[in-house]
Design a protein around this motif. Sequence first.
Motif, PDB file in Angstrom:
ATOM      1  N   TYR A 172      35.101  40.218  46.668  1.00  0.00           N
ATOM      2  CA  TYR A 172      35.409  40.011  45.248  1.00  0.00           C
ATOM      3  C   TYR A 172      36.557  40.942  44.901  1.00  0.00           C
ATOM      4  CZ  TYR A 172      34.769  40.697  40.166  1.00  0.00           C
ATOM      5  OH  TYR A 172      34.951  40.806  38.812  1.00  0.00           O
ATOM      6  N   LEU A 202      36.243  35.386  44.795  1.00  0.00           N
ATOM      7  CA  LEU A 202      36.437  35.359  43.350  1.00  0.00           C
ATOM      8  C   LEU A 202      37.413  36.467  42.970  1.00  0.00           C
ATOM      9  CD1 LEU A 202      35.709  34.255  40.522  1.00  0.00           C
ATOM     10  CD2 LEU A 202      33.805  35.886  40.468  1.00  0.00           C
ATOM     11  N   GLU A 203      38.397  36.097  42.152  1.00  0.00           N
ATOM     12  CA  GLU A 203      39.382  37.065  41.672  1.00  0.00           C
ATOM     13  C   GLU A 203      39.354  37.079  40.152  1.00  0.00           C
ATOM     14  OE1 GLU A 203      44.247  37.826  41.912  1.00  0.00           O
ATOM     15  OE2 GLU A 203      43.227  36.609  43.445  1.00  0.00           O
ATOM     16  N   LEU A 220      30.604  36.834  38.593  1.00  0.00           N
ATOM     17  CA  LEU A 220      30.251  37.226  39.958  1.00  0.00           C
ATOM     18  C   LEU A 220      28.849  36.750  40.314  1.00  0.00           C
ATOM     19  CD1 LEU A 220      30.839  38.758  42.570  1.00  0.00           C
ATOM     20  CD2 LEU A 220      30.088  40.854  41.420  1.00  0.00           C
ATOM     21  N   LEU A 230      33.094  44.476  47.198  1.00  0.00           N
ATOM     22  CA  LEU A 230      33.844  44.378  45.942  1.00  0.00           C
ATOM     23  C   LEU A 230      35.055  45.305  46.071  1.00  0.00           C
ATOM     24  CD1 LEU A 230      30.963  44.765  43.305  1.00  0.00           C
ATOM     25  CD2 LEU A 230      31.634  42.720  44.586  1.00  0.00           C
TER      26      LEU A 230
END
Length: 249
Positions: A172, A202-203, A220, A230
């Motif tokens: 992440y 995921l950004e 998230l 992360l």
Amino acid sequence: MKRNVLLTLLVVSALLAGVVGVSAAEPTGDPIKIGAIYNLTGAQASLDGPSANGAKLAVKEINAAGGVLGRPLELVLYDSKTDAATIGNAATQLVDSDKVAAMMGFSDSDMVLAAAPIAAQAGVVFVTSGATSPKLPEQVPDYLYLACFGDNVQAAAGAEYAFNTLGAKTSYLLIDKGMEYTLLLGQYFKERFTELGGEIVLEDTYQTGDKDFSAQITKLKALGTMPDMLFISAGPDDVGTIIKQFRDA
């Protein structure tokens, strides 16, 4: 001009690296003034305070060892208060009134860009002790030198450690969109991590000074399967709050 640049580089190199002269005789004559601008208050104080203390200690040690070229160093230090206008005023003061031979300061690239062009226009060498943007030499091509590694280097090292040593294959990525440093650091991490075969699942972004990260946490959690790690690209004032909220969630 070349002689002046070499002299100021010698002085600042001695100040930053702790290089001292071979003579321990008491330095004499007019002091060589070194300008220093650090954010002793405000959001960057936790980074710049130790750097300023290091500069003070270096000057003390160099003078005790005989100074530079037999002359004492004098550190002219200003608190720029993590404020661009204050930084510009301090840089102008150092050049116009204090007549420093060289300047140093900062742990942040945006802060450097508020001061280094003023020094360059006056033909005064500026060494940043902590700013890490690899774009800085292009943005201020004359009289500016970096003493530290670049964001591309440290981000790549982090990505390689995460992928090769920790075995993290998914990540992440949360980036503070309000700082050049954090934007570049996140970008370079992503580039190297994906080059190695890792995946950014995921950004997300936030704005400098935000206190509530529930929206980012909700996104998230919605992934279902958590990533292996992360990567938080944040400044010193925000990162503690971010980590606590993410861990609590």
